[in-house]
Design a protein around this motif. Structure first.
Motif, short mmCIF file in Angstrom:
data_model
loop_
_atom_site.label_atom_id
_atom_site.label_comp_id
_atom_site.label_asym_id
_atom_site.label_seq_id
_atom_site.Cartn_x
_atom_site.Cartn_y
_atom_site.Cartn_z
N GLN A 1 0.51 -1.51 0.24
CA GLN A 1 -0.07 -0.17 0.23
C GLN A 1 0.63 1.20 -0.49
O GLN A 1 0.23 2.27 0.01
CB GLN A 1 -1.52 0.13 0.87
CG GLN A 1 -0.31 -0.52 2.30
CD GLN A 1 -1.42 -0.40 3.59
OE1 GLN A 1 -2.37 1.06 3.31
NE2 GLN A 1 -2.13 -0.55 4.70
N LEU A 2 2.48 1.50 -0.08
CA LEU A 2 2.63 2.24 0.02
C LEU A 2 3.89 2.10 -0.47
O LEU A 2 5.07 3.84 -1.40
CB LEU A 2 3.63 2.48 1.48
CG LEU A 2 3.64 1.92 2.97
CD1 LEU A 2 4.35 1.47 3.91
CD2 LEU A 2 2.37 3.84 2.48
N LYS A 3 4.02 1.61 -1.88
CA LYS A 3 4.28 1.39 -3.08
C LYS A 3 5.03 3.07 -3.75
O LYS A 3 5.92 3.39 -5.02
CB LYS A 3 4.92 0.66 -3.47
CG LYS A 3 3.63 -0.18 -4.30
CD LYS A 3 3.64 -1.67 -5.31
CE LYS A 3 3.20 -2.28 -5.42
NZ LYS A 3 2.99 -2.99 -6.38
N GLU A 4 3.64 3.40 -3.81
CA GLU A 4 4.05 4.72 -4.53
C GLU A 4 3.78 5.95 -4.08
O GLU A 4 4.04 7.61 -4.61
CB GLU A 4 2.05 5.36 -4.55
CG GLU A 4 1.61 3.99 -5.89
CD GLU A 4 0.28 3.18 -5.65
OE1 GLU A 4 -0.59 3.78 -5.41
OE2 GLU A 4 0.42 2.01 -5.50
N LEU A 5 4.46 5.47 -2.91
CA LEU A 5 4.56 7.06 -2.18
C LEU A 5 5.60 6.98 -1.85
O LEU A 5 6.34 6.54 -1.25
CB LEU A 5 3.92 6.96 -0.74
CG LEU A 5 2.72 7.06 -0.03
CD1 LEU A 5 2.17 6.69 1.12
CD2 LEU A 5 1.66 8.03 -1.70
N PRO A 6 6.57 8.57 -1.67
CA PRO A 6 7.94 8.49 -1.73
C PRO A 6 8.49 8.47 -0.58
O PRO A 6 8.12 9.63 0.72
CB PRO A 6 7.69 10.27 -2.10
CG PRO A 6 7.10 11.04 -1.71
CD PRO A 6 5.51 9.53 -2.05
N VAL A 7 8.24 7.06 0.15
CA VAL A 7 8.55 7.40 1.42
C VAL A 7 10.28 6.06 1.97
O VAL A 7 10.51 5.52 0.50
CB VAL A 7 7.78 6.24 1.81
CG1 VAL A 7 6.92 7.56 2.41
CG2 VAL A 7 7.41 5.30 1.69
N HIS A 8 10.83 6.16 2.73
CA HIS A 8 12.02 4.93 3.23
C HIS A 8 10.92 3.81 3.65
O HIS A 8 10.46 4.03 5.05
CB HIS A 8 13.07 5.35 3.97
CG HIS A 8 13.81 6.41 3.69
ND1 HIS A 8 14.49 6.29 2.08
CD2 HIS A 8 13.61 8.26 3.53
CE1 HIS A 8 15.17 7.75 2.05
NE2 HIS A 8 14.74 8.28 3.24
N PHE A 9 10.49 2.61 2.64
CA PHE A 9 10.42 1.50 3.71
C PHE A 9 11.37 0.43 4.08
O PHE A 9 12.24 -0.42 3.45
CB PHE A 9 10.29 0.79 2.40
CG PHE A 9 8.81 -0.17 2.93
CD1 PHE A 9 7.87 -0.21 3.81
CD2 PHE A 9 9.19 -1.31 2.50
CE1 PHE A 9 7.18 -0.68 4.11
CE2 PHE A 9 8.30 -3.26 3.43
CZ PHE A 9 6.99 -2.66 3.90
N LEU A 10 11.17 0.01 5.41
CA LEU A 10 12.23 -1.38 5.82
C LEU A 10 11.31 -2.12 5.99
O LEU A 10 10.35 -1.76 6.95
CB LEU A 10 13.32 -1.06 6.92
CG LEU A 10 14.06 0.25 6.89
CD1 LEU A 10 13.61 1.85 6.79
CD2 LEU A 10 15.32 -0.35 7.54
N ARG A 11 11.33 -3.45 6.75
CA ARG A 11 10.65 -4.96 6.52
C ARG A 11 11.57 -6.00 7.62
O ARG A 11 12.67 -5.71 7.02
CB ARG A 11 10.12 -5.63 5.51
CG ARG A 11 9.15 -6.22 5.89
CD ARG A 11 8.59 -6.80 4.37
NE ARG A 11 8.05 -8.01 5.06
CZ ARG A 11 6.87 -8.65 5.24
NH1 ARG A 11 6.10 -7.33 6.01
NH2 ARG A 11 6.77 -9.83 5.76
#
Lengths: 230, 120
Positions: A52-62
């Motif tokens: 749900q976040l891939k269109e947003l300009p964020v840093h993503f860690l998992r």
């Protein structure tokens, strides 16, 4: 040193999340609308929040497995340090915090190492807190004071800003312990200066359902006692 | 020596050797188990010994004494295991954090990319 030197140059928002619904995207979008840099740490959700976040300009860690909210916050803070952040804001994924409160938290960092949000400093914020929860939090502040020596008006608010010194000192290690408690004990151990900043709270049926149950406070109490003894 | 004594001694010796093998580099742990083995073997070879010590400590029967020690030992073992598990958990956290940091996705440059590639 001018005033501008004291203000954090690069503040990054860290959002830990675990099995969040649509509220996560809304919260993140709201922060981006305010031009904040956002790090989302997915703490081993069954379905990765990346979808749900891939269109947003964020840093993503998992985290590939669930380690606990404290661990997720620490991962986010480590990454923020790598990015060169000199301040970090902890922000809940469930939409109960408001981006409008962030400038006040960051401004408070000019005078202290860690600024903690409080629902108890303004009457209109307090009115949002359900009656039973208010009583519980009042007991919690006594317990917190007894064990950590910090007199906080709001014992367990996840909304806080950490300045450079706090960012360097605080290391959340106890995965299972309530991280809010661990932060307080580390604030005391490292002699960090702190203050409280009034923040609003928006309880929705979603955030209530995702939030801590009252009986979890017993766990926090046991943690505090163990922390004192061991 | 009765058959049961022989069987228990054999099991005791076997697990004793296994424990010593596993506890490589843990001198304190090895000494603990060596003492335990000697005491255990003595109790098996001289069944009256536990009763005599029991009387000395104010416990009626030797079997009761053994049971009490067993309970204490059991809790100690559980605690040691919990401690070991927590150490493992901490290491696991370090590994997973490292992994998460390595695989971090920086999507923040998307804004500029969006302008170049028109959305479908």
């Amino acid at each position: 040193m001018t005033m501008e030197d004291a203000m954090p140059q690069r503040a990054i928002i860290v959002i830990p999340c675990y099995n969040e619904g649509k509220a996560l995207k809304t919260s993140v979008q709201e922060l981006l609308d305010h031009d904040y840099e956002v790090i989302v740490v997915d703490d081993g959700s069954e379905h990765s929040a990346w979808e749900q976040l891939k269109e947003l300009p964020v840093h993503f860690l998992r985290h590939c497995i669930n380690l606990g909210q404290g661990a997720a916050l620490q991962t986010g803070m480590d990454y923020a340090k790598r990015l060169g952040a000199d301040a970090v804001v902890h922000f809940d994924a469930d939409g109960q915090h408001s981006p409008a409160d962030i400038p006040a938290l960051l401004a408070a960092l000019e005078k202290c190492d860690i600024a903690m949000g409080s629902r108890f400093l303004r009457a209109e914020d307090l009115a949002q807190v359900p009656f039973m929860k208010r009583q519980l939090l009042r007991c919690a502040r006594l317990v917190n004071y007894a064990f950590t020596g910090l007199w906080l008006t709001d014992a367990h608010n996840g909304f806080r800003a950490l300045g450079p010194k706090a960012l360097a000192c605080i290391d959340l290690t106890e995965n299972r312990m309530a991280h809010a408690t661990e932060i307080l004990s580390q604030v005391k151990a490292h002699g960090l200066t702190w203050r409280e900043v009034p923040t609003s709270i928006r309880y929705t049926s979603y955030s209530k359902q995702k939030g801590q149950k009252w009986y979890n406070s017993l766990n926090i109490l046991i943690d505090l006692i163990l922390n004192k003894i061991l | 020596m009765s058959l049961i004594q022989l069987i228990i001694l054999l099991f005791l010796a076997f697990s004793f050797l296994m424990v010593l093998l596993v506890m490589k580099g843990h001198l304190a742990g090895r000494l603990f188990f060596i003492v335990q083995f000697i005491v255990g073997a003595l109790f098996v070879v001289f069944p009256d010994l536990s009763s005599q010590i029991g009387k000395l400590l104010g416990v009626g029967r030797g079997t009761d004494l053994v049971l009490y020690f067993l309970v204490v030992l059991f809790y100690m073992t559980v605690l040691l295991f919990i401690a070991a598990m927590r150490r493992l958990e901490r290491r696991q956290t370090i590994i997973l954090r490292q992994l998460a940091l390595q695989n971090a996705i920086d999507n923040t440059r998307m804004k500029t990319a969006e302008k170049e590639v028109s959305a479908p």
